[in-house]
Design an enzyme around this catalytic site. Structure first.
Site, PDB file in Angstrom:
ATOM      1  N   GLU A  87       0.731  -1.224  -0.116  1.00 58.23           N
ATOM      2  CA  GLU A  87       0.000  -0.148   0.110  1.00 58.23           C
ATOM      3  C   GLU A  87       0.939   1.391  -0.101  1.00 58.23           C
ATOM      4  OE1 GLU A  87      -2.947  -0.101   3.193  1.00 58.23           O
ATOM      5  OE2 GLU A  87      -3.677   1.833   2.703  1.00 58.23           O
ATOM      6  N   ASN A 109      -6.643   1.531   3.028  1.00 58.04           N
ATOM      7  CA  ASN A 109      -7.468   2.688   3.218  1.00 58.04           C
ATOM      8  C   ASN A 109      -6.927   3.731   2.069  1.00 58.04           C
ATOM      9  OD1 ASN A 109      -8.623   1.216   5.094  1.00 58.04           O
ATOM     10  ND2 ASN A 109      -7.258   2.294   6.790  1.00 58.04           N
ATOM     11  N   ASN A 149     -12.027  -0.635  -1.157  1.00 53.35           N
ATOM     12  CA  ASN A 149     -11.339  -1.508   0.057  1.00 53.35           C
ATOM     13  C   ASN A 149     -12.275  -0.889   1.496  1.00 53.35           C
ATOM     14  OD1 ASN A 149      -8.871  -2.339   1.781  1.00 53.35           O
ATOM     15  ND2 ASN A 149      -9.237  -0.426   2.650  1.00 53.35           N
ATOM     16  N   GLU A 150     -12.411  -1.865   2.431  1.00 53.44           N
ATOM     17  CA  GLU A 150     -13.214  -2.036   3.743  1.00 53.44           C
ATOM     18  C   GLU A 150     -14.244  -0.887   3.674  1.00 53.44           C
ATOM     19  OE1 GLU A 150     -10.028  -1.698   6.717  1.00 53.44           O
ATOM     20  OE2 GLU A 150      -9.552  -3.837   6.298  1.00 53.44           O
ATOM     21  N   TYR A 154      -6.738  -8.902  11.539  1.00 56.16           N
ATOM     22  CA  TYR A 154      -5.468  -8.521  12.200  1.00 56.16           C
ATOM     23  C   TYR A 154      -5.677  -9.216  13.654  1.00 56.16           C
ATOM     24  CZ  TYR A 154      -4.466  -5.878   8.179  1.00 56.16           C
ATOM     25  OH  TYR A 154      -4.192  -5.430   6.816  1.00 56.16           O
ATOM     26  N   GLU A 181      -6.385  -9.465   3.372  1.00 53.82           N
ATOM     27  CA  GLU A 181      -5.533  -8.828   4.344  1.00 53.82           C
ATOM     28  C   GLU A 181      -5.580  -9.763   5.560  1.00 53.82           C
ATOM     29  OE1 GLU A 181      -5.871  -4.595   5.530  1.00 53.82           O
ATOM     30  OE2 GLU A 181      -6.467  -4.112   3.369  1.00 53.82           O
ATOM     31  N   GLN A 232       1.442  -6.653   5.497  1.00 53.57           N
ATOM     32  CA  GLN A 232       1.670  -6.424   3.909  1.00 53.57           C
ATOM     33  C   GLN A 232       3.224  -6.873   3.737  1.00 53.57           C
ATOM     34  OE1 GLN A 232       0.969  -2.066   3.092  1.00 53.57           O
ATOM     35  NE2 GLN A 232      -0.920  -2.145   4.067  1.00 53.57           N
TER      36      GLN A 232
HETATM   37  O1  AHR Z   1      -2.908  -2.987   5.960  1.00 53.07           O
HETATM   38  C1  AHR Z   1      -3.219  -1.899   6.825  1.00 53.07           C
HETATM   39  C2  AHR Z   1      -4.767  -1.312   6.766  1.00 53.07           C
HETATM   40  O2  AHR Z   1      -5.397  -2.309   7.465  1.00 53.07           O
HETATM   41  C3  AHR Z   1      -5.393  -1.209   5.259  1.00 53.07           C
HETATM   42  O3  AHR Z   1      -5.055  -0.024   4.621  1.00 53.07           O
HETATM   43  C4  AHR Z   1      -6.863  -1.222   5.616  1.00 53.07           C
HETATM   44  O4  AHR Z   1      -7.384  -1.680   4.359  1.00 53.07           O
HETATM   45  C5  AHR Z   1      -6.882  -2.180   6.901  1.00 53.07           C
HETATM   46  O5  AHR Z   1      -7.493  -1.491   7.749  1.00 53.07           O
END
Ligand code: AHR
Length: 503
Positions: free
Chosen positions: A30, A75, A175-176, A247, A295, A352
């Protein structure tokens, strides 16, 4: 004194889950922190190539054997004008980048990234902006990237020096979009409508592409899984995948609980599959929607430092988690969890790749090194291709704050038919003891042990750092034995194991 626990596993050549789509071992870059600038791109670095890409970083990426990389966000994409990053670099604007509150110079844009991807031997998975933009811009970027020529945008690509279309296959529809932090956050209805209309037009431009609709930003979102159902009710006929993101962190320093988080990931995947199939049934559709887990990782170490960052600087040290051994063990458990679902999870992106919650770290002007999480990913990506076998595992279990009945062993087996190899990946979560694993390998007569790789250590909190980049590295063990169809192996306490068998 340490005891040894016992566990049993059965794998049978005929009992298959499915083929691994190589894109399961994808990753993500990103425009965030030092992922691009000072990460993959640093023109003044002694190891930079003529285009400014760090060759030492490229080498580490190639070792990971990453088949697809998602770009440019995240994001970031929800406020991005992709046109800012094309054409002569000196004419590109610097912008306020609102997602991460930094300045984006646009020195690297999609053409440079595609060049880098080519060098990294990987495909690009492109995301379009459905935050501040919409159908028209998605159509334009696709035309710029994939149309052969004879139109405004495809000819502009040629004018910029890129004669051949990129034929980018996989595209993310935003995205999200369920997250209130997202620029242009939407309700499921609003997103479903715009995603449907954008998908329709994009497939008219290039029917060969595959589209990923945004699922929930995590299973903890209040709108999960209603979001998935609503979005798919709108988009079902035009999209191919639904995305998942997750995450995990160990904020309360509870290692047994932290290592059990892959059970939550497993539940998440099962629920999303059920939701996809619920909409399929409702629509009386014959089409199956697969999953893009685009992700996933551990992310928490850098939270406090990030909260203190001054806004509006360029390429700050942002989201720079330094991973320890226990993080690598959870990443191993998460890889095994993805492998358990290869029949539906076709794309995965470790989030990432460089500097930003990443397996690879760089020092400006200096070293690039492998974090602990690099190793399980590298092993799975290199040895975990082929057909996944459905294992039966009987192991002691434990309870934690958030989970009941956590098996001390997480394991899977992958047969690589081309090479007559069988690889068993296993994590021992036990805090105290090694585990003697007795594994039946039915249908693999005559196989021998090629190697048993282990990632472990005396301190589960130890990390690889700039000062000591090889504190945690894999080693080879020689205690595994085969007797007919039985494999006997000791898995050290708190360890990631790769047992490679070959004919
Ligand atoms: O990977 C970091 C961020 O985590 C990304 O930009 C977003 O999609 C997620 O919230």
């Amino acid at each position: 004194m340490a005891n040894t626990q016992k566990a049993m596993m059965i794998v049978d050549k005929h009992y298959k889950i499915g083929k691994v789509d190589p894109r399961l071992y994808g990753s993500f870059i990103e425009h965030l922190g030092r992922a691009v600038y000072e990460g993959i791109y640093e023109p003044d670095h002694p190891k930079a190539d003529v285009r400014g890409f760090r060759k030492d970083v490229l080498e580490l990426v190639c070792e990971l054997n990453v088949p697809i990389v998602r770009y440019p966000g995240g994001n970031f994409v929800s406020g991005y004008n992709w046109e800012d990053g094309i054409g002569p670099v000196e004419e590109r604007p610097s912008r306020l980048e609102l997602a991460w509150r930094v300045i984006e110079t646009n020195e690297v844009g999609l053409n440079e990234f595609c060049e880098w991807a080519n060098k990294a031997n990987t495909e690009v998975m492109m995301a379009v902006n459905l935050g501040t933009r919409g159908i028209q811009d998605a159509k334009n970027i696709l035309e710029y990237c994939n149309h052969p020529g004879g139109t405004y945008w495809s000819d502009l690509r040629k004018k910029h020096g890129y004669r051949d279309p990129y034929n980018i296959k996989v595209w993310c529809l935003g995205n999200e979009m369920d997250g209130p932090w997202q620029i242009g956050h939407k309700t499921a209805e609003e997103y479903g409508r715009i995603a449907y209309e954008t998908a329709k037009v994009m497939k008219w431009v290039d029917p060969e592409i595959e589209l990923v609709a945004c699922g929930s930003s995590s299973s903890k979102m209040p709108t999960f899984p209603e979001w998935e159902a609503t979005v798919l009710e709108h988009t079902y006929d035009y999209v191919d995948y639904l995305s998942l993101h997750i995450y995990y962190g160990n904020q309360d320093n509870n290692t047994p609980n932290f290592l059990a988080n892959s059970l939550d990931m497993d539940e998440f995947i099962k629920t999303v599959i059920s939701t996809c199939d619920y909409v399929k049934a409702k629509k009386r559709s014959k089409k199956k929607i697969n999953l893009s887990f685009d992700e996933w990782n551990v992310w928490y170490h850098s939270n406090e430092a990030d909260s203190k960052l001054e806004p509006w600087c360029m390429a700050p040290h942002q989201l720079e988690d330094i991973y320890n051994l226990e993080d690598a063990l959870l990443v191993g458990c998460m890889l095994i969890t993805l492998l358990k679902h290869v029949d539906r999870v076709k794309i995965g992106c470790l989030a990432q790749l460089v500097n930003v919650i990443a397996p690879i770290m760089t020092e400006k002007g200096g070293l690039a090194w492998r974090q602990t999480i690099y190793y399980p990913f590298m092993h799975a990506s290199n040895y975990g291709r082929g057909t996944v076998l459905n294992p039966i595992i009987d192991a002691p279990k434990y309870d934690t704050k958030d989970y009941m009945d956590v098996p001390i062993i997480e394991a899977i087996a992958v047969e690589n038919d081309d090479k007559d190899e069988l690889t068993i990946f296993a994590v021992n979560r036990d805090m105290e003891d090694g585990v003697d694993l007795e594994c039946t390998i039915a249908g693999y007569e005559g196989y021998k042990i090629k190697e048993h790789i282990v990632l472990d250590g005396d301190d589960v909190k130890a990390s690889n750092t700039l000062e000591n980049p090889n504190r945690i590295v894999p080693r080879n063990l020689s205690n595994a034995q085969i007797d007919g169809e039985m494999l006997f192996v000791n898995l050290p306490r708190l360890s990631w194991n790769v047992i490679r068998l070959a004919k």
